[in-house]
Each structure stands twice: as structure tokens, then as C-alpha cells.
Design a protein around this motif. Structure first.
Motif, PDB file in Angstrom:
ATOM      1  N   THR A  41       0.835  -1.194   0.000  1.00 51.02           N
ATOM      2  CA  THR A  41       0.000   0.000   0.000  1.00 51.02           C
ATOM      3  C   THR A  41       0.873   1.249   0.000  1.00 51.02           C
ATOM      4  OG1 THR A  41      -1.795  -1.115   1.133  1.00 51.02           O
ATOM      5  CG2 THR A  41      -1.746   1.277   1.309  1.00 51.02           C
ATOM      6  N   TYR A  82      -4.847  13.045   2.530  1.00 48.27           N
ATOM      7  CA  TYR A  82      -4.197  11.749   2.732  1.00 48.27           C
ATOM      8  C   TYR A  82      -5.063  10.663   2.113  1.00 48.27           C
ATOM      9  CZ  TYR A  82      -2.600   7.446   4.856  1.00 48.27           C
ATOM     10  OH  TYR A  82      -2.146   6.167   5.030  1.00 48.27           O
ATOM     11  N   ARG A 114       1.011   5.135   0.822  1.00 50.79           N
ATOM     12  CA  ARG A 114       0.354   6.168   1.605  1.00 50.79           C
ATOM     13  C   ARG A 114       0.774   7.511   1.008  1.00 50.79           C
ATOM     14  NH1 ARG A 114       2.354   2.268   4.898  1.00 50.79           N
ATOM     15  NH2 ARG A 114       4.270   3.428   5.223  1.00 50.79           N
ATOM     16  N   HIS A 169       6.239   5.830   9.930  1.00 54.97           N
ATOM     17  CA  HIS A 169       5.007   5.047   9.898  1.00 54.97           C
ATOM     18  C   HIS A 169       5.119   3.994  10.992  1.00 54.97           C
ATOM     19  CE1 HIS A 169       2.110   2.002   8.230  1.00 54.97           C
ATOM     20  NE2 HIS A 169       1.376   3.086   8.334  1.00 54.97           N
ATOM     21  N   ASN A 172      -9.271   5.206   2.177  1.00 52.45           N
ATOM     22  CA  ASN A 172      -8.925   5.995   3.382  1.00 52.45           C
ATOM     23  C   ASN A 172      -8.570   7.436   3.014  1.00 52.45           C
ATOM     24  OD1 ASN A 172      -9.361   4.074   5.346  1.00 52.45           O
ATOM     25  ND2 ASN A 172      -7.266   3.293   5.232  1.00 52.45           N
ATOM     26  N   GLU A 202       6.848  10.888   3.330  1.00 54.68           N
ATOM     27  CA  GLU A 202       6.587  10.254   4.619  1.00 54.68           C
ATOM     28  C   GLU A 202       7.907  10.049   5.353  1.00 54.68           C
ATOM     29  OE1 GLU A 202       3.676   6.742   5.915  1.00 54.68           O
ATOM     30  OE2 GLU A 202       5.364   6.034   4.724  1.00 54.68           O
ATOM     31  N   CYS A 256       0.337  11.735   0.952  1.00 54.86           N
ATOM     32  CA  CYS A 256      -0.083  12.948   1.637  1.00 54.86           C
ATOM     33  C   CYS A 256       0.251  14.127   0.736  1.00 54.86           C
ATOM     34  CB  CYS A 256       0.657  13.073   2.968  1.00 54.86           C
ATOM     35  SG  CYS A 256       0.137  14.492   3.954  1.00 54.86           S
ATOM     36  N   GLU A 263      -4.685   6.220   0.617  1.00 58.64           N
ATOM     37  CA  GLU A 263      -3.883   5.023   0.372  1.00 58.64           C
ATOM     38  C   GLU A 263      -4.306   4.442  -0.965  1.00 58.64           C
ATOM     39  OE1 GLU A 263      -4.872   2.698   3.795  1.00 58.64           O
ATOM     40  OE2 GLU A 263      -3.736   4.013   5.138  1.00 58.64           O
TER      41      GLU A 263
END
Length: 126
Positions: free
Chosen positions: A7, A60, A9, A109, A46, A106, A11, A62
Motif C-alpha cells: 500500500t 491523505y 500512503r 510510519h 482511506n 513520509e 499525503c 492510500e
């Protein structure tokens, strides 16, 4: 067996015109159903937007493949009208909001570091 998808992520940051924050919030209380379906079909999950009182917007989501997700949204006929309607809310933005928003890297995490910790722990106790 194929390789498991990791996945991604994502932002991103945009600046909403501080004079239009109430209208921006109101528009997002009921996003057009066809736009919601287009986002879903693109593979984004999400998906959240966070808005600071000065207009700083942080998004944000995913996805399994951000490039493919972005391409799907760019080509989906359901998205262009929404993005054109929203573009007027943003300051210093060239192009469509979804495509032009700067991504934030990122730096932490929790689950990744916990997994590494657990993996180290099990390796030292075998």
C-alpha cells in the motif's frame, strides 16, 4: 504467486483561499456522488482532507499504485467538472487540484517500524 501489493500512503498539501473556507467545507459535506465513485474506482482508499483555519489543506489517501490512480482520475469523465469547480478555491495552483498538489514525503510510519522491530526480535530469538 504474484508479489503482494504494498500500500502506498500519499499525503499532499494545497492552500485554500482563506476567504472561501466556509464554502469549501460546505462543498465537501456532500461531494457529488459521481466524484465519490470515480475516486473509489481509481483505487484510492482511506481518503481524508484536513483543513487548518488559515486555509492550509492536507490530504491523505492510500492506494496500491498512485500513478495508476492519478491517471484513472485524469481520464475519468466524471472528475473534470468537479475539479474545475474546485480549482477556484485554491491559491497558487496551476492545473487540476488532484494532479498538481505537491506531495509530502513520509518520514515515519508506526506499523512499518513495529514490523521491523518484531522481525529483529524474532531473528535474535531463533
Amino acid at each position: 504467486m504474484g508479489e503482494a501489493h504494498r500500500t502506498q500512503r500519499v499525503c499532499f498539501q494545497l492552500q485554500v483561499d482563506p476567504a472561501r473556507l466556509d464554502e469549501y467545507r460546505a462543498r465537501h459535506e456532500a461531494v457529488w456522488p459521481e466524484m465519490l465513485r470515480a475516486i473509489e474506482a481509481s483505487g484510492r482508499r482511506n481518503y481524508s482532507l484536513f483543513l487548518r483555519p488559515d486555509g492550509l489543506l492536507i490530504g491523505y489517501y492510500e492506494t496500491d499504485d498512485d500513478d495508476a490512480s492519478q491517471a484513472a482520475l485524469e481520464l475519468d469523465p466524471r472528475t473534470s467538472a468537479w475539479e474545475a469547480d474546485m480549482a477556484e478555491f485554491f491559491l497558487a495552483l496551476g492545473g487540476r487540484p488532484d494532479q498538481s498538489a505537491p506531495r509530502l514525503p513520509e518520514v515515519f510510519h508506526l506499523e512499518d517500524q513495529l514490523a521491523a522491530l518484531d522481525s529483529e526480535h524474532s531473528a535474535t530469538h531463533d
